[in-house]
Write a protein that holds these residues in place. Sequence first.
Motif, short mmCIF file in Angstrom:
data_model
loop_
_atom_site.label_atom_id
_atom_site.label_comp_id
_atom_site.label_asym_id
_atom_site.label_seq_id
_atom_site.Cartn_x
_atom_site.Cartn_y
_atom_site.Cartn_z
N SER A 1 60.90 5.16 118.71
CA SER A 1 59.75 4.71 117.94
C SER A 1 59.97 3.28 117.44
O SER A 1 59.05 2.45 117.49
CB SER A 1 59.53 5.66 116.76
N VAL A 2 61.15 2.98 116.95
CA VAL A 2 61.46 1.63 116.48
C VAL A 2 61.40 0.64 117.63
O VAL A 2 60.83 -0.46 117.49
CB VAL A 2 62.84 1.59 115.78
N GLU B 1 55.87 -3.84 120.62
CA GLU B 1 54.48 -4.14 120.26
C GLU B 1 54.41 -5.41 119.42
O GLU B 1 53.55 -6.27 119.63
CB GLU B 1 53.88 -2.95 119.49
N LEU B 2 55.32 -5.55 118.49
CA LEU B 2 55.38 -6.76 117.66
C LEU B 2 55.67 -7.99 118.52
O LEU B 2 55.06 -9.05 118.33
CB LEU B 2 56.46 -6.59 116.59
N LYS B 3 56.57 -7.85 119.48
CA LYS B 3 56.89 -8.96 120.39
C LYS B 3 55.65 -9.38 121.18
O LYS B 3 55.35 -10.58 121.30
CB LYS B 3 58.00 -8.53 121.35
N GLN C 1 51.11 -13.18 122.05
CA GLN C 1 49.68 -13.46 122.07
C GLN C 1 49.32 -14.54 121.05
O GLN C 1 48.50 -15.41 121.32
CB GLN C 1 48.87 -12.19 121.80
N GLN C 2 49.94 -14.49 119.87
CA GLN C 2 49.70 -15.52 118.86
C GLN C 2 50.14 -16.89 119.36
O GLN C 2 49.45 -17.89 119.16
CB GLN C 2 50.45 -15.19 117.56
N LEU C 3 51.30 -16.94 120.01
CA LEU C 3 51.79 -18.22 120.55
C LEU C 3 50.87 -18.75 121.64
O LEU C 3 50.59 -19.95 121.70
CB LEU C 3 53.22 -18.06 121.08
N ILE C 4 50.38 -17.87 122.50
CA ILE C 4 49.46 -18.29 123.56
C ILE C 4 48.18 -18.83 122.94
O ILE C 4 47.69 -19.89 123.34
CB ILE C 4 49.17 -17.12 124.52
N GLN C 5 47.65 -18.13 121.95
CA GLN C 5 46.43 -18.57 121.28
C GLN C 5 46.64 -19.92 120.59
O GLN C 5 45.80 -20.81 120.68
CB GLN C 5 45.97 -17.52 120.25
N PHE C 6 47.77 -20.08 119.93
CA PHE C 6 48.08 -21.34 119.26
C PHE C 6 48.18 -22.48 120.27
O PHE C 6 47.64 -23.56 120.05
CB PHE C 6 49.38 -21.21 118.47
#
Length: 135
Positions: free
Chosen positions: A80-81, A87-89, A94-99
Amino acid sequence: MAMASTPEWTHSLPTALFDELLPKLAVVLELTQKAEGTATPVAKQALLHATNDFKYALAQAKDYASTLAGGDLLVEEQDSVVAMLEELKQHKQQQLIQFALEVESLPTIAIFPNINSKMEIDSTASTPFASGGQF
């Protein structure tokens, strides 16, 4: 006064403690396989000594292994961890791609508005200081 930081893991793993287990077990097995076996008192004493030596080393290794940090989670909890971290990675990627896309879409002039303007240079700021006023 600065406090020295103490690392969480201050000792290295005593591999010698675990490396000696197999040779000690081999000695016990060799003594049991000898032709004389345990027929003589000397052979019995040697087997007893080798067996006790192995048992003591094994107990030390078990004690040490049981005090190692971690291992508090069940396999399902570990899975689970791991899934949560994956999922966090993916979310961070996705945040880096969007930025990166947003930065690429910005006009260059907005990023560096004074790129073509003339700059005044202070000559004393770039002159090295020499003792005695000599260069």
